[in-house]
Design an enzyme around this catalytic site. Sequence first.
Site, PDB file in Angstrom:
ATOM      1  N   ASN A   1       0.817  -1.377   0.065  1.00 42.67           N
ATOM      2  CA  ASN A   1      -0.098  -0.157   0.082  1.00 42.67           C
ATOM      3  C   ASN A   1       1.085   1.513  -0.084  1.00 42.67           C
ATOM      4  O   ASN A   1       0.459   2.310  -0.582  1.00 42.67           O
ATOM      5  CB  ASN A   1      -0.811   0.092   1.226  1.00 42.67           C
ATOM      6  CG  ASN A   1      -1.928  -1.202   1.065  1.00 42.67           C
ATOM      7  OD1 ASN A   1      -2.762  -1.184   0.358  1.00 42.67           O
ATOM      8  ND2 ASN A   1      -1.812  -1.998   2.358  1.00 42.67           N
TER       9      ASN A   1
ATOM     10  N   SER B   1       6.885  11.277   6.943  1.00 43.81           N
ATOM     11  CA  SER B   1       6.644  11.000   8.256  1.00 43.81           C
ATOM     12  C   SER B   1       7.676  11.426   9.274  1.00 43.81           C
ATOM     13  O   SER B   1       8.858  10.922   9.030  1.00 43.81           O
ATOM     14  CB  SER B   1       5.985   9.710   8.527  1.00 43.81           C
ATOM     15  OG  SER B   1       5.818   9.497   9.963  1.00 43.81           O
TER      16      SER B   1
ATOM     17  N   TYR C   1       6.697   1.107   8.874  1.00 39.37           N
ATOM     18  CA  TYR C   1       6.014   2.271   8.454  1.00 39.37           C
ATOM     19  C   TYR C   1       6.971   3.308   8.225  1.00 39.37           C
ATOM     20  O   TYR C   1       6.778   4.055   7.161  1.00 39.37           O
ATOM     21  CB  TYR C   1       4.881   2.815   9.354  1.00 39.37           C
ATOM     22  CG  TYR C   1       4.295   4.155   9.091  1.00 39.37           C
ATOM     23  CD1 TYR C   1       3.362   4.260   7.888  1.00 39.37           C
ATOM     24  CD2 TYR C   1       4.705   5.356   9.752  1.00 39.37           C
ATOM     25  CE1 TYR C   1       2.650   5.438   7.477  1.00 39.37           C
ATOM     26  CE2 TYR C   1       3.899   6.543   9.389  1.00 39.37           C
ATOM     27  CZ  TYR C   1       2.949   6.664   8.329  1.00 39.37           C
ATOM     28  OH  TYR C   1       2.401   7.684   7.961  1.00 39.37           O
TER      29      TYR C   1
ATOM     30  N   LYS D   1       8.089   5.217   4.356  1.00 39.85           N
ATOM     31  CA  LYS D   1       8.112   6.634   4.128  1.00 39.85           C
ATOM     32  C   LYS D   1       9.597   6.958   3.549  1.00 39.85           C
ATOM     33  O   LYS D   1       9.460   8.009   2.806  1.00 39.85           O
ATOM     34  CB  LYS D   1       7.835   7.390   5.501  1.00 39.85           C
ATOM     35  CG  LYS D   1       6.324   7.280   5.732  1.00 39.85           C
ATOM     36  CD  LYS D   1       5.273   7.653   4.532  1.00 39.85           C
ATOM     37  CE  LYS D   1       3.868   7.785   5.165  1.00 39.85           C
ATOM     38  NZ  LYS D   1       2.845   8.221   4.012  1.00 39.85           N
TER      39      LYS D   1
END
Length: 252
Positions: A84, A109, A145, A149
């Site tokens: 994703n 992020s 995560y 990024k």
Amino acid sequence: MDETVLLTGAKGSVGTAIREGLADEYDWRYLFHNPPPFDPDHPYLVGDVTDEELIAEACADVGAVVHLAGDPRRDAPWDSVLENNIHGTKLLYDAAVDAGVSRFVFASSNHAVGHFEAERKPDLYQPDDDFRLDGTELPRPGNYYGISKAAGETTGRYYHDEYGIDVCNIRIGNLTRGHPPVDYERGQAMWLSYRDCAHLHDCALRADYDYEIVYGISDNDRKYYSLERAKEALGYQPRDNSAEWDGEERSS
């Protein structure tokens, strides 16, 4: 910008801050992951950024993309961020280039640099600590995560160099509505208010730049992210400061 701007991930917190703060500033086209529980004020599509036909349609006749979509969980499993966040961002860049999009604003992020904190916390959360990250440092992700990024930033570097698309990566801090996090020094150090979030993305859509990495926080007394590049390259002028709040009440 007179052309349509595509906003992916339009229902999330960053997307909400942008939709609310800049609703009348641009000819928006929204992309929602699921049907929105409200009536959007601009045209929209529903689906995944991994759907190549959908994102080709989403990018048609668009001048700029603000890309927020992806799995936002800081504990997201690898399979999810790979599909994703990393693959989805690559596909959206492909669609943007094919459509002749000139500008791509990517929601990076604080998690892309999360491990810089390990040996310095909690001192770096204090107002008198002078440690700053300024966007020139290499990524040090704090989780999968964060890896996704950092990969998105690098993907943008390639598409800028290869195809000439302007790219701005915004390493977003702790976005909360109304007031900063209460009794949470780290959250106060990286607080981003809704109006500063909208303003920063407005700047990223209007400024003249090639490839940038900037930090997305308000002008907090407690901060370990430098705002100098955002101010210099984008003209960012944040209005909020977590130090002006005492819990849920503004103190100054």
